[in-house]
Scaffold this motif. Sequence first.
Motif, PDB file in Angstrom:
ATOM      1  N   ASP A   1     -13.001  -5.945  -3.685  1.00  0.00           N
ATOM      2  CA  ASP A   1     -12.719  -7.156  -4.462  1.00  0.00           C
ATOM      3  C   ASP A   1     -11.367  -7.794  -4.127  1.00  0.00           C
ATOM      4  O   ASP A   1     -11.294  -9.022  -3.978  1.00  0.00           O
ATOM      5  CB  ASP A   1     -12.809  -6.860  -5.958  1.00  0.00           C
ATOM      6  CG  ASP A   1     -12.650  -8.110  -6.806  1.00  0.00           C
ATOM      7  OD1 ASP A   1     -13.415  -9.074  -6.585  1.00  0.00           O
ATOM      8  OD2 ASP A   1     -11.752  -8.140  -7.664  1.00  0.00           O
TER       9      ASP A   1
ATOM     10  N   THR B   1     -22.812 -17.713  -5.429  1.00  0.00           N
ATOM     11  CA  THR B   1     -22.433 -16.624  -6.318  1.00  0.00           C
ATOM     12  C   THR B   1     -22.782 -15.301  -5.657  1.00  0.00           C
ATOM     13  O   THR B   1     -23.900 -15.119  -5.166  1.00  0.00           O
ATOM     14  CB  THR B   1     -23.166 -16.714  -7.676  1.00  0.00           C
ATOM     15  OG1 THR B   1     -22.841 -17.951  -8.301  1.00  0.00           O
ATOM     16  CG2 THR B   1     -22.737 -15.578  -8.591  1.00  0.00           C
TER      17      THR B   1
ATOM     18  N   ILE C   1     -12.055 -15.559  -0.135  1.00  0.00           N
ATOM     19  CA  ILE C   1     -12.706 -16.697  -0.788  1.00  0.00           C
ATOM     20  C   ILE C   1     -11.708 -17.823  -1.040  1.00  0.00           C
ATOM     21  O   ILE C   1     -12.006 -19.001  -0.808  1.00  0.00           O
ATOM     22  CB  ILE C   1     -13.375 -16.232  -2.100  1.00  0.00           C
ATOM     23  CG1 ILE C   1     -14.616 -15.374  -1.783  1.00  0.00           C
ATOM     24  CG2 ILE C   1     -13.761 -17.423  -2.984  1.00  0.00           C
ATOM     25  CD1 ILE C   1     -15.166 -14.630  -2.984  1.00  0.00           C
ATOM     26  N   TYR C   2     -10.522 -17.464  -1.505  1.00  0.00           N
ATOM     27  CA  TYR C   2      -9.495 -18.478  -1.767  1.00  0.00           C
ATOM     28  C   TYR C   2      -9.106 -19.199  -0.479  1.00  0.00           C
ATOM     29  O   TYR C   2      -9.034 -20.444  -0.437  1.00  0.00           O
ATOM     30  CB  TYR C   2      -8.265 -17.822  -2.399  1.00  0.00           C
ATOM     31  CG  TYR C   2      -7.132 -18.789  -2.663  1.00  0.00           C
ATOM     32  CD1 TYR C   2      -7.111 -19.563  -3.817  1.00  0.00           C
ATOM     33  CD2 TYR C   2      -6.093 -18.931  -1.745  1.00  0.00           C
ATOM     34  CE1 TYR C   2      -6.075 -20.475  -4.051  1.00  0.00           C
ATOM     35  CE2 TYR C   2      -5.061 -19.835  -1.963  1.00  0.00           C
ATOM     36  CZ  TYR C   2      -5.056 -20.599  -3.116  1.00  0.00           C
ATOM     37  OH  TYR C   2      -4.043 -21.495  -3.337  1.00  0.00           O
TER      38      TYR C   2
ATOM     39  N   ASP D   1     -17.788 -23.604  -2.727  1.00  0.00           N
ATOM     40  CA  ASP D   1     -17.237 -22.849  -3.854  1.00  0.00           C
ATOM     41  C   ASP D   1     -17.953 -21.509  -3.932  1.00  0.00           C
ATOM     42  O   ASP D   1     -19.192 -21.467  -4.027  1.00  0.00           O
ATOM     43  CB  ASP D   1     -17.421 -23.632  -5.150  1.00  0.00           C
ATOM     44  CG  ASP D   1     -16.910 -22.863  -6.355  1.00  0.00           C
ATOM     45  OD1 ASP D   1     -15.687 -22.636  -6.433  1.00  0.00           O
ATOM     46  OD2 ASP D   1     -17.745 -22.474  -7.210  1.00  0.00           O
ATOM     47  N   ILE D   2     -17.190 -20.410  -3.874  1.00  0.00           N
ATOM     48  CA  ILE D   2     -17.778 -19.066  -3.917  1.00  0.00           C
ATOM     49  C   ILE D   2     -17.217 -18.315  -5.110  1.00  0.00           C
ATOM     50  O   ILE D   2     -15.998 -18.209  -5.276  1.00  0.00           O
ATOM     51  CB  ILE D   2     -17.490 -18.271  -2.622  1.00  0.00           C
ATOM     52  CG1 ILE D   2     -17.969 -19.051  -1.390  1.00  0.00           C
ATOM     53  CG2 ILE D   2     -18.164 -16.899  -2.672  1.00  0.00           C
ATOM     54  CD1 ILE D   2     -17.600 -18.405  -0.072  1.00  0.00           C
ATOM     55  N   ASN D   3     -18.089 -17.786  -5.924  1.00  0.00           N
ATOM     56  CA  ASN D   3     -17.699 -16.987  -7.082  1.00  0.00           C
ATOM     57  C   ASN D   3     -18.202 -15.564  -6.868  1.00  0.00           C
ATOM     58  O   ASN D   3     -19.418 -15.325  -6.891  1.00  0.00           O
ATOM     59  CB  ASN D   3     -18.303 -17.570  -8.358  1.00  0.00           C
ATOM     60  CG  ASN D   3     -18.014 -16.724  -9.591  1.00  0.00           C
ATOM     61  OD1 ASN D   3     -17.116 -15.877  -9.593  1.00  0.00           O
ATOM     62  ND2 ASN D   3     -18.797 -16.924 -10.631  1.00  0.00           N
ATOM     63  N   TYR D   4     -17.276 -14.647  -6.602  1.00  0.00           N
ATOM     64  CA  TYR D   4     -17.651 -13.239  -6.422  1.00  0.00           C
ATOM     65  C   TYR D   4     -17.306 -12.462  -7.675  1.00  0.00           C
ATOM     66  O   TYR D   4     -16.156 -12.438  -8.123  1.00  0.00           O
ATOM     67  CB  TYR D   4     -16.950 -12.607  -5.220  1.00  0.00           C
ATOM     68  CG  TYR D   4     -17.330 -11.154  -5.036  1.00  0.00           C
ATOM     69  CD1 TYR D   4     -18.582 -10.805  -4.542  1.00  0.00           C
ATOM     70  CD2 TYR D   4     -16.455 -10.120  -5.399  1.00  0.00           C
ATOM     71  CE1 TYR D   4     -18.952  -9.473  -4.405  1.00  0.00           C
ATOM     72  CE2 TYR D   4     -16.816  -8.794  -5.258  1.00  0.00           C
ATOM     73  CZ  TYR D   4     -18.070  -8.475  -4.758  1.00  0.00           C
ATOM     74  OH  TYR D   4     -18.436  -7.149  -4.633  1.00  0.00           O
ATOM     75  N   GLN D   5     -18.303 -11.802  -8.258  1.00  0.00           N
ATOM     76  CA  GLN D   5     -18.142 -11.054  -9.495  1.00  0.00           C
ATOM     77  C   GLN D   5     -18.058  -9.562  -9.179  1.00  0.00           C
ATOM     78  O   GLN D   5     -19.001  -8.970  -8.655  1.00  0.00           O
ATOM     79  CB  GLN D   5     -19.322 -11.331 -10.436  1.00  0.00           C
ATOM     80  CG  GLN D   5     -19.479 -12.803 -10.780  1.00  0.00           C
ATOM     81  CD  GLN D   5     -20.807 -13.125 -11.431  1.00  0.00           C
ATOM     82  OE1 GLN D   5     -21.639 -12.240 -11.664  1.00  0.00           O
ATOM     83  NE2 GLN D   5     -21.037 -14.397 -11.729  1.00  0.00           N
TER      84      GLN D   5
ATOM     85  N   SER E   1     -22.430 -24.187  -3.530  1.00  0.00           N
ATOM     86  CA  SER E   1     -21.858 -23.349  -4.581  1.00  0.00           C
ATOM     87  C   SER E   1     -22.580 -22.014  -4.546  1.00  0.00           C
ATOM     88  O   SER E   1     -23.793 -21.958  -4.774  1.00  0.00           O
ATOM     89  CB  SER E   1     -22.026 -24.023  -5.948  1.00  0.00           C
ATOM     90  OG  SER E   1     -21.462 -23.224  -6.977  1.00  0.00           O
TER      91      SER E   1
ATOM     92  N   GLN F   1     -11.532 -11.662  -2.789  1.00  0.00           N
ATOM     93  CA  GLN F   1     -10.912 -12.767  -3.523  1.00  0.00           C
ATOM     94  C   GLN F   1      -9.933 -13.528  -2.631  1.00  0.00           C
ATOM     95  O   GLN F   1      -9.854 -14.761  -2.699  1.00  0.00           O
ATOM     96  CB  GLN F   1     -10.209 -12.242  -4.781  1.00  0.00           C
ATOM     97  CG  GLN F   1     -11.129 -11.595  -5.803  1.00  0.00           C
ATOM     98  CD  GLN F   1     -12.242 -12.505  -6.294  1.00  0.00           C
ATOM     99  OE1 GLN F   1     -12.145 -13.727  -6.235  1.00  0.00           O
ATOM    100  NE2 GLN F   1     -13.322 -11.912  -6.781  1.00  0.00           N
TER     101      GLN F   1
END
Length: 385
Positions: free
Chosen positions: A51, A43, A58-59, A70-74, A41, A55
């Motif tokens: 972005d 971040t 990542i999807y 699981d990658i969460n890019y802010q 996981s 996104q």
Amino acid sequence: MRNGRSKLAVLAAIPLLAAACSNGDEDSGSAATTDTELSASLTGAGASFPDPLFQDWIYSYGNDVQQGVDINYQSVGSGAGIEQFLEQTVDFGSSEEFLGEEELAAAADARGCEAVQFPVVFGSVVIAFNNPDLDGLVLDAQTIADIYSTEITSFDDPAIAELNPDLDLPDDEIVPVHRSDSSGTTAVFTHYLTTEVESWADEYGEGKELDWAPGLVGGQQNDGVAQGISQNPGGIGYVNQSFAQEAGLSVAQVVNADGTPIEPTLESTIAASEEADVPDNFQFAIDDIGGDGYPIAGTNWIFTYTCGYEQGAADAIIDFWTWALTDEAAQDVAGELGYAPLGDELTDRVIAELEKTNSENGDAEGAEDDAEGDDADAEEGADEE
């Protein structure tokens, strides 16, 4: 140049993108990632500039390549991304401005090992409007600087009219929109103005944040600027090309170093990126663009560390970015959104740099093993004596 026409120009250039990304191996994209099933996981945080592309990557990666990652890019802006990376609250950072020597030193002091930075994509910063009648308006560095310093306040200003003799320019008041957060897009935009316009360099300079002229409108991140352009009659602003496409904004042609007005397209972004001289430390800017190149072009960098990750997280970081840089479908998506690839030789260099992620963890373990072996050999030698 408006959304539909820009999209056609981008799609027409996809064969060029595919050729630029090819390593001469039809399976080079899928072969780049590991066959091992990964679990992690992650971040990341930083630039809004890439972005839309991140996104999508990542999807696709999480659904089609490594379901266990699981990658969460802010998308918080380059300045905040660098800050969070240096504070070690994220696994990787992202910015349109590379880490300078002071930031690299701060990263090493805080983490106890060196940071790694490498480019992953090129993109254009476009000058966008909400008036379709201005689609294709020609501007140069001086007129853009004068707009943002409020020396030019209407679209029918003589300086703009001189560049556009065949256009019937409206007398609408110009409302310049800028980034109000710490922004790599601002760094790219103001670097361009600083290198091209002496008066701008003297009064405003360059950076992720600026002391703007009074009366301008601010917006958070690229989508905030796009929104500010759309909501203000006479709005004009600087955004990444993909945000202008998504918002259906008109864009300007910008005069490059050879005096040629250039439309921001995938082809002109690739042409600009090919003029970049990329040193071993990956600290560079794209300046003095001529030929067919669009003159306001930037780079997105990713930041990681050479130690401190659990190995599963490090493996996932390396695998994801290797996939993004080499998978044919991933690179096609980049082209559809107006981002330009790195090219074969630079991609190879970047992957070699990327693979330094967490490398000092292994070196440290190896050093301990070597030390234990040396101690055992010494003891054995002493016993024999």
